[in-house]
Structure formats: structure tokens, C-alpha cells
Design a protein around this motif. Structure first.
Motif, PDB file in Angstrom:
ATOM      1  N   LEU A 107      80.389  44.697  35.432  1.00  0.00           N
ATOM      2  CA  LEU A 107      80.714  44.697  36.858  1.00  0.00           C
ATOM      3  C   LEU A 107      79.699  45.584  37.565  1.00  0.00           C
ATOM      4  CD1 LEU A 107      82.644  44.094  39.229  1.00  0.00           C
ATOM      5  CD2 LEU A 107      84.115  45.927  38.392  1.00  0.00           C
ATOM      6  N   ASP A 108      78.844  44.974  38.382  1.00  0.00           N
ATOM      7  CA  ASP A 108      77.674  45.657  38.941  1.00  0.00           C
ATOM      8  C   ASP A 108      77.798  45.732  40.465  1.00  0.00           C
ATOM      9  OD1 ASP A 108      75.224  46.815  39.303  1.00  0.00           O
ATOM     10  OD2 ASP A 108      74.070  45.216  38.364  1.00  0.00           O
ATOM     11  N   HIS A 109      77.893  46.972  40.998  1.00  0.00           N
ATOM     12  CA  HIS A 109      78.032  47.180  42.442  1.00  0.00           C
ATOM     13  C   HIS A 109      76.685  47.606  43.034  1.00  0.00           C
ATOM     14  CE1 HIS A 109      82.035  47.924  40.666  1.00  0.00           C
ATOM     15  NE2 HIS A 109      82.506  47.383  41.770  1.00  0.00           N
ATOM     16  N   ARG A 110      76.258  46.910  44.101  1.00  0.00           N
ATOM     17  CA  ARG A 110      74.962  47.203  44.726  1.00  0.00           C
ATOM     18  C   ARG A 110      75.071  47.051  46.242  1.00  0.00           C
ATOM     19  NH1 ARG A 110      70.530  43.977  40.947  1.00  0.00           N
ATOM     20  NH2 ARG A 110      71.291  44.697  38.919  1.00  0.00           N
ATOM     21  N   GLY A 111      74.064  47.592  46.942  1.00  0.00           N
ATOM     22  CA  GLY A 111      73.986  47.447  48.391  1.00  0.00           C
ATOM     23  C   GLY A 111      74.830  48.487  49.109  1.00  0.00           C
ATOM     24  N   GLY A 112      75.195  48.175  50.347  1.00  0.00           N
ATOM     25  CA  GLY A 112      76.008  49.073  51.154  1.00  0.00           C
ATOM     26  C   GLY A 112      77.429  48.555  51.249  1.00  0.00           C
ATOM     27  N   ALA A 113      78.404  49.470  51.241  1.00  0.00           N
ATOM     28  CA  ALA A 113      79.806  49.040  51.282  1.00  0.00           C
ATOM     29  C   ALA A 113      80.691  50.146  51.816  1.00  0.00           C
ATOM     30  CB  ALA A 113      80.278  48.628  49.886  1.00  0.00           C
ATOM     31  N   HIS A 114      81.827  49.738  52.347  1.00  0.00           N
ATOM     32  CA  HIS A 114      82.930  50.630  52.721  1.00  0.00           C
ATOM     33  C   HIS A 114      84.156  49.949  52.141  1.00  0.00           C
ATOM     34  CE1 HIS A 114      84.711  53.330  56.150  1.00  0.00           C
ATOM     35  NE2 HIS A 114      85.310  53.512  54.983  1.00  0.00           N
ATOM     36  N   LEU A 115      84.518  50.288  50.896  1.00  0.00           N
ATOM     37  CA  LEU A 115      85.347  49.417  50.082  1.00  0.00           C
ATOM     38  C   LEU A 115      86.450  50.175  49.364  1.00  0.00           C
ATOM     39  CD1 LEU A 115      85.709  46.556  48.773  1.00  0.00           C
ATOM     40  CD2 LEU A 115      84.143  47.337  46.976  1.00  0.00           C
ATOM     41  N   SER A 116      87.660  49.604  49.416  1.00  0.00           N
ATOM     42  CA  SER A 116      88.764  50.031  48.563  1.00  0.00           C
ATOM     43  C   SER A 116      89.062  48.867  47.619  1.00  0.00           C
ATOM     44  CB  SER A 116      89.999  50.396  49.386  1.00  0.00           C
ATOM     45  OG  SER A 116      90.988  50.987  48.580  1.00  0.00           O
ATOM     46  N   ILE A 170      79.464  40.171  36.676  1.00  0.00           N
ATOM     47  CA  ILE A 170      80.081  40.128  38.004  1.00  0.00           C
ATOM     48  C   ILE A 170      79.268  41.029  38.926  1.00  0.00           C
ATOM     49  CG2 ILE A 170      82.192  40.476  39.323  1.00  0.00           C
ATOM     50  CD1 ILE A 170      83.713  40.483  36.651  1.00  0.00           C
ATOM     51  N   THR A 171      78.662  40.460  39.932  1.00  0.00           N
ATOM     52  CA  THR A 171      77.864  41.228  40.883  1.00  0.00           C
ATOM     53  C   THR A 171      78.619  41.364  42.192  1.00  0.00           C
ATOM     54  OG1 THR A 171      75.791  40.430  39.906  1.00  0.00           O
ATOM     55  CG2 THR A 171      75.676  41.397  42.111  1.00  0.00           C
ATOM     56  N   VAL A 172      78.858  42.610  42.593  1.00  0.00           N
ATOM     57  CA  VAL A 172      79.496  42.912  43.874  1.00  0.00           C
ATOM     58  C   VAL A 172      78.392  43.424  44.794  1.00  0.00           C
ATOM     59  CG1 VAL A 172      81.244  44.296  45.054  1.00  0.00           C
ATOM     60  CG2 VAL A 172      81.668  43.459  42.734  1.00  0.00           C
ATOM     61  N   ALA A 173      77.962  42.584  45.709  1.00  0.00           N
ATOM     62  CA  ALA A 173      76.783  42.875  46.526  1.00  0.00           C
ATOM     63  C   ALA A 173      77.184  43.193  47.961  1.00  0.00           C
ATOM     64  CB  ALA A 173      75.813  41.692  46.507  1.00  0.00           C
ATOM     65  N   GLY A 174      76.952  44.428  48.370  1.00  0.00           N
ATOM     66  CA  GLY A 174      77.232  44.837  49.735  1.00  0.00           C
ATOM     67  C   GLY A 174      76.065  44.571  50.655  1.00  0.00           C
ATOM     68  N   GLN A 175      76.240  44.947  51.907  1.00  0.00           N
ATOM     69  CA  GLN A 175      75.192  44.738  52.893  1.00  0.00           C
ATOM     70  C   GLN A 175      74.009  45.660  52.615  1.00  0.00           C
ATOM     71  OE1 GLN A 175      76.861  45.304  56.793  1.00  0.00           O
ATOM     72  NE2 GLN A 175      78.568  43.905  56.437  1.00  0.00           N
ATOM     73  N   PRO A 176      72.794  45.160  52.658  1.00  0.00           N
ATOM     74  CA  PRO A 176      71.640  46.051  52.504  1.00  0.00           C
ATOM     75  C   PRO A 176      71.454  46.923  53.732  1.00  0.00           C
ATOM     76  CG  PRO A 176      70.911  43.824  53.019  1.00  0.00           C
ATOM     77  CD  PRO A 176      72.400  43.755  52.834  1.00  0.00           C
ATOM     78  N   GLY A 177      70.951  48.111  53.509  1.00  0.00           N
ATOM     79  CA  GLY A 177      70.598  48.975  54.631  1.00  0.00           C
ATOM     80  C   GLY A 177      71.705  49.871  55.134  1.00  0.00           C
ATOM     81  N   GLY A 178      72.779  50.028  54.387  1.00  0.00           N
ATOM     82  CA  GLY A 178      73.830  50.948  54.820  1.00  0.00           C
ATOM     83  C   GLY A 178      75.207  50.330  54.755  1.00  0.00           C
ATOM     84  N   ALA A 179      76.207  51.188  54.889  1.00  0.00           N
ATOM     85  CA  ALA A 179      77.590  50.738  54.780  1.00  0.00           C
ATOM     86  C   ALA A 179      78.123  50.292  56.138  1.00  0.00           C
ATOM     87  CB  ALA A 179      78.458  51.870  54.229  1.00  0.00           C
ATOM     88  N   PRO A 180      78.945  49.243  56.188  1.00  0.00           N
ATOM     89  CA  PRO A 180      79.574  48.837  57.449  1.00  0.00           C
ATOM     90  C   PRO A 180      80.589  49.876  57.910  1.00  0.00           C
ATOM     91  CG  PRO A 180      80.447  47.574  55.604  1.00  0.00           C
ATOM     92  CD  PRO A 180      79.314  48.375  55.065  1.00  0.00           C
ATOM     93  N   ASP A 181      80.869  49.877  59.208  1.00  0.00           N
ATOM     94  CA  ASP A 181      81.814  50.852  59.757  1.00  0.00           C
ATOM     95  C   ASP A 181      83.242  50.569  59.309  1.00  0.00           C
ATOM     96  OD1 ASP A 181      79.844  52.276  61.085  1.00  0.00           O
ATOM     97  OD2 ASP A 181      80.037  51.087  62.915  1.00  0.00           O
ATOM     98  N   GLU A 182      83.628  49.299  59.283  1.00  0.00           N
ATOM     99  CA  GLU A 182      85.008  48.951  58.979  1.00  0.00           C
ATOM    100  C   GLU A 182      85.183  48.695  57.476  1.00  0.00           C
ATOM    101  OE1 GLU A 182      87.385  49.269  61.167  1.00  0.00           O
ATOM    102  OE2 GLU A 182      85.811  49.921  62.545  1.00  0.00           O
TER     103      GLU A 182
END
Length: 413
Positions: A175-184, A143-155
Motif C-alpha cells: 500500500l503506497d501513499h504518494r502526493g499531497g493529501a488531507h486524509l483520514s 495499491i497506490t494511493v495518489a494524492g494531489q501533487p504540489g501540496g495538500a487540499p484544504d478540505e
């Protein structure tokens, strides 16, 4: 029994070792806990955000956490663009994307703090992974959880995952988390009767990521769960893995590895709830810290309730401080409400890099960079070998080498 130990980085090595309690000792300490009325089991849980006041950092659950960096998550209504979830699996494993009204969701425990309640109230779609009854372990589910590259989003965003290991199945889920995220995030883990599940959660976020996650696991009769947490990246990462037993014979092993760098806050707050008889738990977490303001927090709560006779439990945390300016907080807590146990105990230690080991290696012709790498690799090696997944083990060793290279580069400047 309520046994609490706090260890923080200091000029001297600090070590505490609480050996396995005998039944008589457990009974004595259990009376003290009852008088104090400080049971971990008394803390409330709820699916309603309104039931949890806004944390100010003075509460027990939040006293080590930089709550000022989590205010948008605490506010609820997490409607930001979340990371994408992709799943690779064999044909037998079922993957579904379901709405929040799916009856299978929310059955493995309930939120225990404001951040996890916010995640529950805010998610709109969940990913459900089901390992069928009698499934024999083959290719792992990725399971790949891929956030935005280049930093975390504001919201901030909310996310919900459910992993079901049906009766008598064997499986491995990464469960593999990568990239940028602002996540609960919420991860429910349902290990049913006789099932064996290994779940590995890797937090390898980009700089600036904020990740708050609640992992809630329930084990059926004679079920086995190996829950492995690896935290490497991100700005603030706070995980609360919880395990509970629904029937006798359950066996949970919770392993963790973290490498905390300059400016990072990595927090792992565990709870093992022994509420039924004849179950076993083992917890081992190890972390290394380097750089100014690097902060690692490990809280290990184990509760053995009155009905949980025959419980066998032990938890261990070790921290290795590599540079000045890093801080580790380690707090094991053990509560025992019955004297009829097989054994219980915990240990915690935090220490600086061992200069004697470094001198020994350098006196035999090994340069400083390689000597440091050998010492840190040795610190983590036993734990990494328990993961049992070669690709993950190789990735971790490579990540450790990269972190150590950063240390040597900073020291050379």
C-alpha cells in the motif's frame, strides 16, 4: 501488569530494557493492574462520531499529537477530494469498489478514536481486495494511493480499504501513499484461518500532507500476518495499527521504520490484543530523527487477557537522534491478566548519533558524509532486511541516503 516507560531525547543516551517476564512475575504485576483499573482493554470503541468528545490534547490518546492541525478531521463530514486508489494485481486476486452498505465492511474491529470514527461516518465507497482461498504467493498486489501533487487540499477526505486473505492463502500487498493529501483512512485486514499475509504500508507523502490512519487486523486460527509500516514524508502522519486474535495459533509480526525530518510529526500508536490462547506477537519499530522540531512518537500497547494462556509477546522500539532540536517519545505498555504465559517483555531506547563510531570510521579514511551514511544504514539494515521485498528495500535505502544528504547540506551552510 501495567508497565510503562517513556523515553525522550536528552543530552545523554537513555535506554530501558524490560526483559521477558516469567509467569510468576506476570501474575504479580497483573494483580497490580487490576487494582489500578487502567486496562487498555477498557477503552471504548464505537462507529459513532458523537461517542468521542473533541480532543484537546490532554487525553492519553492525543497527548503527543498536534491536535490543532487535525481540527478539520475531528469535525467530521470529510467530503473533500480524496486521493485516487489504483490497484495492480494478478488475475486470481479480486478487486471491487463497493458502497458503504456492503456487509463485509466494519467487521474487523471498530473505531477507537474520533479521527477513525470520522473516517467511518464519512466514506462513500470502499475498495475491497480479496485473495482467494488456497492462493499461492506470486506477483504482489500493489495499491497506490495518489494524492494531489504540489501540496495538500484544504478540505479533508475519508477513505476505506478492506484486505481479505481467505483460508490457506499466501499473499503480499503493498500500500503506497504518494502526493499531497488531507486524509483520514481506515484499513481493515482480515487474515482468515491458515492464511499468510504480508502487508506493507508506505507513507511517502509530499510536504504538507496530513494523514491519519487506523489499521485494524484480525487473525484467524493459525493465521500469520506480517504488518510493515514505513513512514517518510508528510507534515503530520499518525497511524494506529491494531491486531487481534480470533482463534488460537495466530502469529503477528509488526515492523516499522520512520525517518522524521524538520517540522514533521510522525506518530505510530500500536495495540496488540491477546484475547485467546497460544498466540504470538513480535513488534519492532526503528526511527531516525533530524532537524528542528522533528517529532516522532511511538506507543506500543500489548494486552494479554485472562483467557490468553500460552501467549508469547515482545515489543521493541529504537530511536536515533541525528541533530539538535529533534524529539522522540517512546512509551511501551504491557498488561498481563494471567500468569500462564510463555513470555512477555518490551524494550525502548533513544540515543544521539554515536560520535565514537563516526571517529572510528573517519580514522580509517572514510569521509564524514559516508561515515554518517554507514552508521545510519547499519541502524536500519536488520529491520529493512526483514521486509523481504527487494524493490521496497532498495527504495528505503535510497530514501535514507537522500535524507542524510539533506543533513549534510544543511550543516555545510
Amino acid at each position: 501488569m501495567t508497565a510503562t516507560n517513556t523515553t525522550t531525547q536528552s543530552p545523554e543516551n537513555l535506554t530501558t530494557d524490560h526483559s521477558r517476564a516469567t509467569a510468576d512475575e506476570a501474575h504479580t504485576h497483573g494483580q497490580g493492574a487490576a487494582a489500578a483499573g487502567a486496562s487498555r482493554g477498557d477503552r471504548g470503541t464505537s462507529f459513532a462520531l458523537a461517542d468521542f468528545p473533541l480532543p484537546n490534547g490532554r487525553e492519553e490518546d492525543w497527548r503527543f499529537t498536534p491536535v490543532n492541525r487535525l481540527q478539520k478531521i475531528f469535525a467530521g463530514d470529510l467530503t473533500g477530494e480524496g486521493p485516487t486508489v489504483s490497484v495492480e494485481h494478478d488475475d486470481a486476486v479480486q478487486v471491487e469498489r463497493v458502497g458503504r452498505d456492503d456487509a463485509r465492511l466494519g467487521n474487523v474491529g471498530s473505531p477507537g478514536d474520533r479521527a477513525s470514527a470520522a473516517a467511518w461516518e464519512s466514506f462513500r465507497e470502499a475498495v475491497v481486495i480479496t485473495v482467494p482461498k488456497g492462493h499461492a504467493e506470486g506477483e504482489h498486489t500493489a495499491i497506490t494511493v495518489a494524492g494531489q501533487p504540489g501540496g495538500a487540499p484544504d478540505e479533508p477526505a475519508a477513505q476505506h480499504l478492506l484486505v481479505v486473505a481467505e483460508e490457506l492463502s499466501e499473499s503480499l500487498v503493498v500500500l503506497d501513499h504518494r502526493g499531497g493529501a488531507h486524509l483520514s483512512q481506515t484499513v481493515e485486514i482480515d487474515v482468515r484461518d491458515g492464511a499468510h499475509l504480508t502487508l506493507i504500508s508506505i507513507q511517502d507523502w509530499d510536504d504538507g500532507a496530513i494523514h491519519v490512519a487506523s489499521h485494524r487486523a484480525r487473525l484467524g486460527r493459525d493465521a500469520r500476518l506480517k504488518h510493515i509500516v514505513v513512514t517518510l514524508g508528510g507534515d503530520v502522519v499518525r497511524l494506529t495499527p491494531e491486531s487481534s486474535f480470533a482463534a488460537p495459533g495466530g502469529d503477528v509480526e509488526m515492523l516499522g521504520l520512520y525517518f522524521t525530518d524538520s517540522g514533521q510529526h510522525q506518530e505510530h500508536r500500536l495495540f496488540v490484543d491477546h484475547a485467546v490462547e497460544s498466540c504470538k506477537s513480535r513488534v519492532t519499530y526503528k526511527g531516525a530523527l533530524q532537524g528542528a522540531s522533528a517529532h516522532a512518537v511511538w506507543i506500543g500497547d500489548v494486552l494479554i487477557r485472562k483467557a490468553a494462556e500460552g501467549t508469547d509477546t515482545y515489543e521493541l522500539n529504537r530511536n536515533l537522534v541525528l541533530t539538535e532540536g529533534a524529539r522522540a517519545d517512546s512509551v511501551p505498555n504491557l498488561e498481563i491478566e494471567t500468569g500462564e504465559i510463555a513470555g512477555a517483555g518490551h524494550a525502548s531506547a533513544t540515543g544521539r548519533f554515536d560520535d565514537e563510531q563516526l571517529f572510528y570510521l573517519r580514522s580509517r579514511g572514510i569521509d564524514e558524509a559516508d561515515a554518517r551514511r554507514l552508521v545510519v544504514r547499519g541502524f536500519f539494515a536488520e529491520l529493512i532486511n526483514q521486509i523481504g521485498v527487494p524493490l521496497v528495500q532498495e527504495r528505503l535505502m535510497t530514501a535514507i541516503d537522500v535524507e542524510l544528504d539533506h543533513t549534510m547540506e544543511a550543516a555545510a551552510r
